[in-house]
Design an enzyme around this catalytic site. Structure first.
Site, PDB file in Angstrom:
ATOM      1  N   LYS A   1       0.826  -1.214   0.000  1.00  0.00           N
ATOM      2  CA  LYS A   1       0.000   0.000   0.000  1.00  0.00           C
ATOM      3  C   LYS A   1       0.860   1.266   0.000  1.00  0.00           C
ATOM      4  O   LYS A   1       0.451   2.303  -0.494  1.00  0.00           O
ATOM      5  CB  LYS A   1      -0.902   0.014   1.238  1.00  0.00           C
ATOM      6  N   ARG A   2       2.015   1.142   0.571  1.00  0.00           N
ATOM      7  CA  ARG A   2       2.937   2.279   0.624  1.00  0.00           C
ATOM      8  C   ARG A   2       3.229   2.838  -0.767  1.00  0.00           C
ATOM      9  O   ARG A   2       3.528   4.011  -0.921  1.00  0.00           O
ATOM     10  CB  ARG A   2       4.260   1.807   1.236  1.00  0.00           C
TER      11      ARG A   2
END
Ligand code: GLU
Length: 485
Positions: free
Chosen positions: A251-252
């Site tokens: 997700k980063r």
């Protein structure tokens, strides 16, 4: 002489519905699907939802939606592990009975204490087999007291375990490194290792094709197959997908949910082509491959061991190639959605002006970055109230001479019949000659007035597409730009 019919290839995609279908999962699903389709085999969908607290129906829907968007149709399932728990318990009981598993009465607190001690002493903790050594009498006594117990697998004595991974080659693990892992926890709940093997067996999976994060799980699962005296499937682990910073994609790095890419305007066929190249290549430099090409050329042997990098520029490039090469008919429903999303859709595009709608798509498609771009960069073809790019206006409308030239040009176009590519170009160039200005000055200004943008399809094509009336009306808007300097 009798010959055995070739064995049917059966593969599965087994997502845990604890999140949406993300890029890594979609890549796994695609590779399984391609392998099944290449061999005329079966692609099975199994939802691994035994972790009730972290799984949800919404996530299941999201996964199915992502798979449908990518066109990954399944032949069997979806099967839900939460509905098969009794099967796993029965299998665990079978293993206890055959001597391949044992009851473990160690409490979670005891285990925690031992783990913490190991941590303090900086050693890796591995269950020490306390309950493996209990005598029949001790077990009977514990059972009589009704003590809660887990079921653990009894890792056999032995040197090491070897298996051949179709991607990573021979993998060897010493038995001493494998702990007596839990099959059922003290709440009688099956663990991943147990349920995955029971299901792969019952579903007659021939090839386990899944992410490399499962390499370390495979030895335990092979031990389980052996204990069940079952045939062991082939394993092919897919290389990890990294972000541009070479860390595991997460997700980063921004969006990882597949349906979000749909919403951003990617074509599913482009996204599928992109996913196929994450860890696989056909062996030459071909990059653009239709689904049929992919099915025909896909093989597990061509999967790379090295990590794949998610390169969004490549995805964008593929998307542009696919949009440019698609027919207006293919794009129309998607462009419609994009226009609806911006309140730009009008019923006449599916009625009187359908032909106009289709030819606008054809005119624009080779320059569109995404499907959504039709409603952004291309919006002047679908509404008179389009956005004008400020920089483009500043650059191309700043010449004060335009205030007189453009109304003149509009006038001449108004009386022009027929209004064609040739006649409109002639008129514009004649006016430039007459007034001794560069044709480019008029062309650039006209483009901004007609489309709001400095770049786009060839200008005279734009004019013919919009038609004479719209063209002249828009040129007259030059008066609204008098403050530009
Ligand atoms: N449910 C597992 C996951 O989502 C996959 C299990 C497997 O493929 O063996 O990672």
């Amino acid at each position: 002489m009798s010959s055995m019919p070739p064995k049917e290839i059966r593969v599965r995609f087994a997502p845990s519905p604890t999140g949406y279908l993300h890029v890594g999962g979609a890549r796994t699903a695609l590779f399984d699907w391609l392998y099944a389709r290449h061999h005329g085999g079966k692609f099975i969908l199994r939802i691994e939802d035994t972790d009730v607290e972290r799984s949800s129906q919404e996530m299941v829907e999201g996964i199915l939606e992502g798979m449908r968007w990518l066109g990954l149709d399944w032949d069997e399932g979806p099967f839900f592990q939460s509905q098969r728990v009794d099967r796993y318990r029965a299998a665990a009981a079978e293993l206890v009975k055959s001597g391949h598993a044992y009851y473990c009465y160690c409490t979670p607190e005891q285990l925690k204490e031992r783990r913490e001690l190991a941590q303090k002493e900086k050693r890796n903790y591995k269950y020490e087999g306390t309950c493996r050594r209990l005598s029949t009498e001790q077990v009977a006594a514990n059972e009589a007291q009704g003590r809660p117990r887990a079921v653990r697998f009894k890792v056999p004595e032995g040197e090491s375990l070897q298996y051949h991974d179709l991607v990573f080659g021979t993998i060897e693990v010493a038995h001493a490194q494998i702990e007596d892992f839990v099959l059922l926890n003290s709440k009688n709940h099956p663990t991943y290792h147990l349920s995955v093997v029971v299901d792969d067996l019952e579903m007659r999976i021939t090839h386990v094709v899944r992410g490399a994060d499962h390499v370390s799980n495979t030895p335990k699962q092979i031990l389980l197959y052996r204990a069940f005296e079952a045939e062991i499937p082939e394993f092919a682990h897919l290389p990890l997908i990294l972000g541009p910073d070479k860390a595991k994609l997460s997700k980063r790095h921004g969006t990882t949910s597949v349906t979000a890419y749909r919403d951003m305007g990617y074509l599913p066929e482009a996204f599928r082509n992109f996913l196929a190249l994450l860890g696989w290549s056909p062996g030459d430099n071909t990059e653009i491959m239709s689904t049929d090409d992919l099915i025909e050329r896909f093989s597990l042997e061509k999967i790379n061991q090295s990590n794949a990098v998610f390169d969004v520029q490549k995805l964008d490039w593929l998307n542009r190639q696919y949009i440019g090469a698609s027919t207006a008919e293919r794009l129309a429903p998607l462009v419609r959605k994009a226009l609806e999303g911006k309140n730009l859709w009008r019923a006449e595009f599916d009625g009187d002006r359908k032909e106009y709608f289709y030819s606008s798509i054809d005119l624009l498609k080779s320059r569109m970055h995404s499907i959504n771009d039709f409603a952004e960069g291309g919006q002047a073809f679908f509404t008179d109230l389009f956005f004008v790019d400020e920089a483009a206006a500043k650059k191309n409308l700043k010449d004060p001479a335009l205030k007189e030239l453009i109304p003149l040009l509009a006038d001449r176009f108004r009386g022009l019949d027929p209004f064609t590519l040739e006649s409109s170009e002639q008129v514009l160039r004649a006016l430039a000659d007459e007034k001794q200005v560069k044709a480019g000055l008029l062309i650039n200004a006209t483009r901004v007035l007609l489309t709001g943008r400095a770049v786009g399809p060839p200008l005279f094509h734009i004019m013919i597409q919009l038609g004479r009336d719209r063209t002249t009306e828009r040129l007259e808007r030059i008066s609204q730009f008098t403050t530009v300097n």
